[in-house]
Each structure stands twice: as structure tokens, then as C-alpha cells.
Design an enzyme around this catalytic site. Structure first.
Site, PDB file in Angstrom:
ATOM      1  N   ASP A   4       0.694  -1.086  -0.373  1.00  0.00           N
ATOM      2  CA  ASP A   4      -0.192  -0.141  -0.200  1.00  0.00           C
ATOM      3  C   ASP A   4       0.405   1.239   0.340  1.00  0.00           C
ATOM      4  O   ASP A   4       0.818   2.333  -0.439  1.00  0.00           O
ATOM      5  CB  ASP A   4      -1.166  -0.296   1.216  1.00  0.00           C
ATOM      6  CG  ASP A   4      -2.559   0.709   0.942  1.00  0.00           C
ATOM      7  OD1 ASP A   4      -2.586   0.616  -0.128  1.00  0.00           O
ATOM      8  OD2 ASP A   4      -2.550   0.850   1.768  1.00  0.00           O
ATOM      9  N   CYS A  24     -15.729  -7.315 -16.291  1.00  0.00           N
ATOM     10  CA  CYS A  24     -16.517  -6.764 -16.584  1.00  0.00           C
ATOM     11  C   CYS A  24     -17.972  -7.160 -17.460  1.00  0.00           C
ATOM     12  O   CYS A  24     -19.576  -6.899 -17.367  1.00  0.00           O
ATOM     13  CB  CYS A  24     -16.391  -5.631 -16.299  1.00  0.00           C
ATOM     14  SG  CYS A  24     -15.896  -5.683 -14.868  1.00  0.00           S
ATOM     15  N   CYS A  38     -21.347  -0.982 -10.428  1.00  0.00           N
ATOM     16  CA  CYS A  38     -20.722  -0.101  -9.383  1.00  0.00           C
ATOM     17  C   CYS A  38     -21.035   1.428  -9.827  1.00  0.00           C
ATOM     18  O   CYS A  38     -20.961   2.055  -8.771  1.00  0.00           O
ATOM     19  CB  CYS A  38     -19.330  -0.326  -9.741  1.00  0.00           C
ATOM     20  SG  CYS A  38     -18.310  -0.615 -11.255  1.00  0.00           S
ATOM     21  N   CYS A  49     -22.866   3.862  -7.174  1.00  0.00           N
ATOM     22  CA  CYS A  49     -22.396   4.614  -6.271  1.00  0.00           C
ATOM     23  C   CYS A  49     -22.791   5.996  -6.024  1.00  0.00           C
ATOM     24  O   CYS A  49     -23.524   7.145  -6.576  1.00  0.00           O
ATOM     25  CB  CYS A  49     -20.495   5.102  -6.971  1.00  0.00           C
ATOM     26  SG  CYS A  49     -19.926   6.604  -6.275  1.00  0.00           S
TER      27      CYS A  49
HETATM   28  S1  SF4 Z   1     -19.970  -3.526 -10.495  1.00  0.00           S
HETATM   29 FE1  SF4 Z   1     -18.294  -2.762 -11.797  1.00  0.00          FE
HETATM   30  S2  SF4 Z   1     -16.622  -3.824 -10.977  1.00  0.00           S
HETATM   31 FE2  SF4 Z   1     -17.744  -5.450 -11.033  1.00  0.00          FE
HETATM   32  S3  SF4 Z   1     -18.543  -6.587 -12.482  1.00  0.00           S
HETATM   33 FE3  SF4 Z   1     -19.728  -4.546 -12.457  1.00  0.00          FE
HETATM   34  S4  SF4 Z   1     -19.165  -2.705 -13.806  1.00  0.00           S
HETATM   35 FE4  SF4 Z   1     -16.977  -4.789 -13.809  1.00  0.00          FE
HETATM   36  S1  SF4 Z   2     -18.262   6.480  -3.133  1.00  0.00           S
HETATM   37 FE1  SF4 Z   2     -17.887   4.193  -2.667  1.00  0.00          FE
HETATM   38  S2  SF4 Z   2     -19.348   3.571  -4.330  1.00  0.00           S
HETATM   39 FE2  SF4 Z   2     -18.617   5.531  -4.805  1.00  0.00          FE
HETATM   40  S3  SF4 Z   2     -16.383   5.291  -5.519  1.00  0.00           S
HETATM   41 FE3  SF4 Z   2     -15.781   5.350  -4.278  1.00  0.00          FE
HETATM   42  S4  SF4 Z   2     -16.240   3.117  -2.397  1.00  0.00           S
HETATM   43 FE4  SF4 Z   2     -17.375   3.344  -4.696  1.00  0.00          FE
END
Ligand code: SF4
Ligand code: SF4
Length: 335
Positions: free
Chosen positions: A125, A179, A185, A189
Site C-alpha cells: 500500500d 466486466c 458499480c 456509487c
Molecule cells: S460491478 Fe463494476 S467492477 Fe464489478 S463486474 Fe460490474 S462493472 Fe465490473
Molecule cells: S463513493 Fe463508495 S461507491 Fe463510490 S467510488 Fe467511492 S467507494 Fe466506490
């Protein structure tokens, strides 16, 4: 030993030490250097100034270890369900600090490699390496549209460790990108931080805002923050590749007790450190914990939380005081 045999010998050692996945990238692996430079130039790294320092070192392992010939990437599964609680902490931070757990094992692996004639530099990291693109180059998985590393068996729940080595190892076969047409995702968000597939604007990301960012949380992100006191797992929780996630085997990642948020508002620095000692939350410090806790209580608290919030209205730190004012206003408006 031949490069393939050497790689397989080290894979066996790494798995025996408790790592869950292992791969090898070539020393001049493609880490999407142009993308990284543009991301920094666009300011998407926010206040994480250390990321902008020495970009050449981050994108070329031989600047760090001139005789490097190979790059090992290992992963350790940390998945566990979040315990029932009135607020959430990112799952990676529920238990012991992964830096310590990972680094101890990486150093052990480096010890084995030394006996085989290698010179090594291990990183978890904090080093000058781009772990996620390196992990993809080492065949561990692929970088998803959320930019996280996805692995077919463990999904998104891997801590990554990197070893630069002078040993000549055969690179692992790469994984195809899987993907497909999924955009879960991006859609999930809460702050639209994934501004395009594979592009994360850290300045909008709740993980960044609650962990790395030092100042007040910009008001537009406070309600979307919801009940997340430390980090955010939203884009990970919705990923379909996590259907096959398995619980971690590492007992030290077991969740610590989560105290009532209003109690933590009255903590001293010593109480904060005492409670979170040995976990990733400790480095947040009390004032930023209070900032985050006040935001969560503003979103989810009840009248019973008001006395603890009001006790911080005149806090000596203007950031904490301002967040207390906001939390009180939100809570009263909801009551
Ligand atoms: S949620 Fe995002 S990272 Fe996961 S498979 Fe779907 S597009 Fe890809
Ligand atoms: S706010 Fe949460 S959902 Fe959005 S990119 Fe950052 S970690 Fe992922």
C-alpha cells in the site's frame, strides 16, 4: 532453477504462508502510466500529494530497484460480512491492520527468495508501486470499471502486496477482462465518483473523503455519506463477482466491537487510540472520526444523540464545531 519452476516454487511458499493468490508480472509491466499521469494532472487524487510525487518511480520498477527482473503480486482475502450495527466501517478496516499482517508475511517470503539468490523490496500500500494494474499484469484478475482489482475466486476483497525482485521469474498468464456490459458499480456509487468506466475521481469518493481527506466534508457529499463512518464498500458490495466471496481465514481480521457513535463523540484522544489500536481506523485520529461520526448522526441519529452532538458545538477545532452545527440542524429538521 528455471524461471517457471522458480515461480511455482515461490507460489507454493506464498500459499503455504497464508496468501490466497500469487502471480508474477514482468518488470516492465504495463501499469497504464499515461492514465495515471493524466489522473494526477486532472487533480483527481485530491489531497493525496504523495501519489503525485515521483511518478516515474511508480510506473517503472527499475527506478526503485535497478536490477529488478520480476514483480510478484500476492493477495490475501479479507471478506467478512459487516456485523449488525447502527453505522458502517469499510470491511477491510473492521479488524487488525492489514499492513502489519501482510508485511510480516511478505518479509518471510523475501527471506526465502534471498536464499535463492534474490534481492527484494516488499510493499503493502505505501510503496512507490501501482498495485492494482500490477496485480492485473501478474494475472491475479482484472481492474474493474470501479478501478478495483477483481479476482474470479475472491471477487473484490483482496489485500494486495508487491515484491520487486532481481530473480528471473516467468510471468503468469494474464486474465481476460470480465466486466462485460455490467455497470452496477457506476450506478450504485452514492456520489457519482466513478466518473467514467475505469475512472475514479477521488475527490468525490466517500472512501477518500472519510479517510484521506483532512478538512471538512463538502456539504454536497454529507447526505450521500449515509451511515458510513469510515470508508465505503458500495461499489464492491454490488459487484456480481462477489457472489462467490468466501469468508477470510485470517482470525486477526475479525471485527472489533463497534461502540455507540454518540459515546465516541465524548472520547479523548487517548480513548480513541486505545479503542482502535492495531486497526486501520487509528490513523484517522479523533477529530476526523468526530467529523465523520457527526455527519453520520446528522443522517441517521435520533433525539437521544442531540446532547452529545450539542456538546461539540463550541469545539476548539472549527471543523468539528461546524460539523456539529450541521448534524444538529439535519437531525432537528428530521425530527
Ligand atoms: S460491478 Fe463494476 S467492477 Fe464489478 S463486474 Fe460490474 S462493472 Fe465490473
Ligand atoms: S463513493 Fe463508495 S461507491 Fe463510490 S467510488 Fe467511492 S467507494 Fe466506490
Amino acid at each position: 532453477m528455471e524461471p517457471v519452476a522458480l515461480r511455482e516454487r515461490l507460489r507454493a511458499e506464498a500459499l503455504a504462508m497464508g496468501f490466497d493468490v500469487f502471480g508474477v508480472a514482468p518488470v516492465h509491466a504495463d501499469v497504464r502510466a499515461d492514465y495515471f499521469r493524466q489522473w494526477i494532472a486532472d487533480g483527481m487524487h485530491g489531497d493525496m500529494d504523495w501519489l503525485a510525487k515521483n511518478p516515474e518511480r511508480r510506473t517503472d520498477a527499475t527506478r526503485v530497484l535497478p536490477a529488478a527482473r520480476s514483480i510478484i503480486v500476492v493477495g490475501l482475502n479479507y471478506y467478512q460480512p459487516h456485523p449488525p450495527a447502527a453505522y458502517r466501517i469499510a470491511k477491510y478496516a473492521l479488524g487488525a491492520d492489514y499492513h502489519d499482517v501482510m508485511l510480516r508475511r511478505l518479509k518471510k517470503l523475501c527471506g526465502v527468495m534471498r536464499t535463492l539468490g534474490g534481492d527484494q523490496k516488499p510493499y503493502v500500500d505505501t510503496g512507490p508501486v501501482l498495485e492494482k494494474p500490477l496485480a492485473a499484469e501478474a494475472g491475479l484478475g482484472w481492474q474493474g470499471k470501479s478501478t478495483i482489482l477483481l479476482q474470479r475466486g475472491f471477487g473484490t476483497w483482496l489485500f494486495l502486496g508487491v515484491i520487486l525482485t532481481t530473480l528471473e521469474l516467468e510471468p503468469s498468464p494474464k486474465e481476460p477482462h470480465r466486466c462485460g456490459t455490467c455497470t452496477r458499480c457506476i450506478d450504485a456509487c452514492p456520489t457519482a465518483a466513478i466518473v467514467a468506466p475505469y475512472q475514479l475521481d477521488a475527490r468525490r469518493c466517500l472512501a477518500y473523503l472519510t479517510i484521506e481527506h483532512d478538512g471538512p466534508i463538502p456539504e454536497e457529499f454529507r447526505r450521500p455519506l449515509g451511515d458510513r463512518v469510515f470508508g465505503c464498500d458500495e461499489c464492491l458490495d454490488v459487484c456480481p463477482w462477489n457472489r462467490w466471496a468466501k469468508a477470510t481465514q485470517e482470525a486477526r481480521f475479525a471485527p472489533r466491537a463497534l461502540p455507540a457513535l454518540r459515546e465516541t463523540l465524548a472520547w479523548t484522544d487517548e480513548q480513541f487510540v486505545e479503542h482502535f489500536r492495531g486497526t486501520p481506523v487509528k490513523r484517522l485520529g479523533l477529530r476526523r472520526w468526530q467529523r465523520n461520526a457527526l455527519t453520520v448522526l446528522g443522517n441517521t441519529g435520533t433525539a437521544a444523540d442531540l446532547p452529545a452532538i450539542r456538546a461539540l458545538l463550541g469545539h476548539v477545532d472549527p471543523m468539528v464545531a461546524e460539523h456539529a452545527v450541521w448534524a444538529e440542524r439535519e437531525l432537528v429538521a428530521r425530527s
